[in-house]
Scaffold this active site. Structure first.
Site, short mmCIF file in Angstrom:
data_model
loop_
_atom_site.label_atom_id
_atom_site.label_comp_id
_atom_site.label_asym_id
_atom_site.label_seq_id
_atom_site.Cartn_x
_atom_site.Cartn_y
_atom_site.Cartn_z
CE1 TYR A 1 23.19 -48.74 -26.54
CE2 TYR A 1 21.89 -48.69 -24.53
CZ TYR A 1 23.08 -48.95 -25.19
OH TYR A 1 24.14 -49.44 -24.48
CE LYS B 1 22.70 -52.28 -26.75
NZ LYS B 1 23.90 -52.53 -25.90
CD GLU C 1 26.75 -56.92 -18.35
OE1 GLU C 1 26.68 -57.46 -19.46
OE2 GLU C 1 25.83 -56.25 -17.86
CG LEU D 1 22.70 -56.44 -22.98
CD1 LEU D 1 21.23 -56.06 -22.83
CD2 LEU D 1 23.44 -55.38 -23.79
#
Length: 288
Positions: free
Chosen positions: A32, A146, A178, A202
């Site tokens: 996505y 993702k 993260e 990511l």
């Protein structure tokens, strides 16, 4: 009337139906993206769509729609829904097939879904910063994809919400990776540090944009692992994502960061980022 995209066509939302054996629903077998929209224009659309293609390739899918066609389609959707400030969400799954862990036979059509949502800029967070907590990073080892598999992120985000905080800052052992839905930056002696873009994070589009802006304006930007101890000793901490933009972290686990207010480098990064948005999408209003 609200409209959505289903398999390349714009249709009324209440007419959009997905089969119960779609692999996105049963396995999270898909990818996505979320693209920010300002003044009815997509921001960094090409970068997001290129990452959608890359994520699909990493799970063995060749995206069934050219990037150029998707960009035109989503622009049409924005216009159809009269979206000013908000997002376009899109996901592509491996399609509908009788449930089996192995990939379905060749020729099974992918499922593409997209919709828009009104979403104003996060004025309070940008102005005052955000509170955060620390949380162990329990996610899988391909965070660079993702994918639709977000349960680890969700559990961390919920932990933050229950603590009255905006974000959970994740760490694997002592190494900070993260946020549950953002990239993390620490600022020490005027230098911006962030985790290298490897499989543990990511590579956010806002992160990439921020790196380019730092390089262009002479702000030192270093991709380097840092520890929880390093982070807590930093002059400033910031988190960034498509919907967050760039927010200063003013508290971690109840302890203030620096003065407990957004610092000068975080403010500078926010200003540079807003200038880039305006360059691509036109003049900004905080709540337009």
């Amino acid at each position: 009337m609200e409209y959505v995209v289903l398999n390349g066509e714009i249709i009324e939302r209440d007419k959009a139906k997905i089969d119960v054996e779609d692999r996105g629903y049963q396995f999270g077998d898909g990818v996505y993206e979320v693209i920010r929209v300002y003044n009815g224009r997509m921001f960094t659309a090409l970068e997001h769509l290129e990452r959608l293609v890359s994520s699909a390739e990493k799970i063995g899918m060749k995206l069934g729609w050219p990037i150029e066609d998707l960009e035109k389609l989503f622009n049409s959707l924005i216009e159809k829904n009269q979206l000013g400030t908000g997002i376009v969400y899109m996901q592509v799954t491996r399609g509908t097939s009788p449930r089996s862990h192995a990939f379905p036979p060749a020729g099974v059509a992918q499922t593409l879904v997209a919709y828009t949502r009104d979403m104003q800029r996060p004025a309070n967070n940008l102005a005052n910063g955000v509170k955060t907590i620390l949380a162990e990073d329990i996610r899988w080892l391909r965070c660079d994809i993702k994918s639709l598999n977000l349960l680890g992120n969700i559990l961390a985000k919920q932990k933050a919400a229950e603590a009255g905080c905006y974000e959970a800052l994740l760490h694997r052992g002592e190494t900070v990776t993260e946020g549950s839905s953002s990239n993390i930056f620490i600022i020490k002696d005027g230098t911006v540090f962030t985790h290298p873009a490897n499989n543990l994070i990511l590579n956010g589009i806002t992160r990439q944009t921020l790196e380019k802006l730092c390089v262009a304006t002479g702000i030192p930007f270093v991709e380097k692992e840092f520890s929880v101890v390093d982070m807590l000793a930093a002059d400033e901490i910031a988190v960034a994502s498509t919907t967050t933009e760039i927010a200063a972290v003013v508290e971690v686990d109840g302890q203030p960061v620096g003065s407990g207010k957004p610092g000068p480098v975080s403010r500078k990064l926010q200003s540079l980022f807003e200038q880039e948005i305006e360059r691509q999408c036109g003049k900004l209003a905080m709540n337009s």
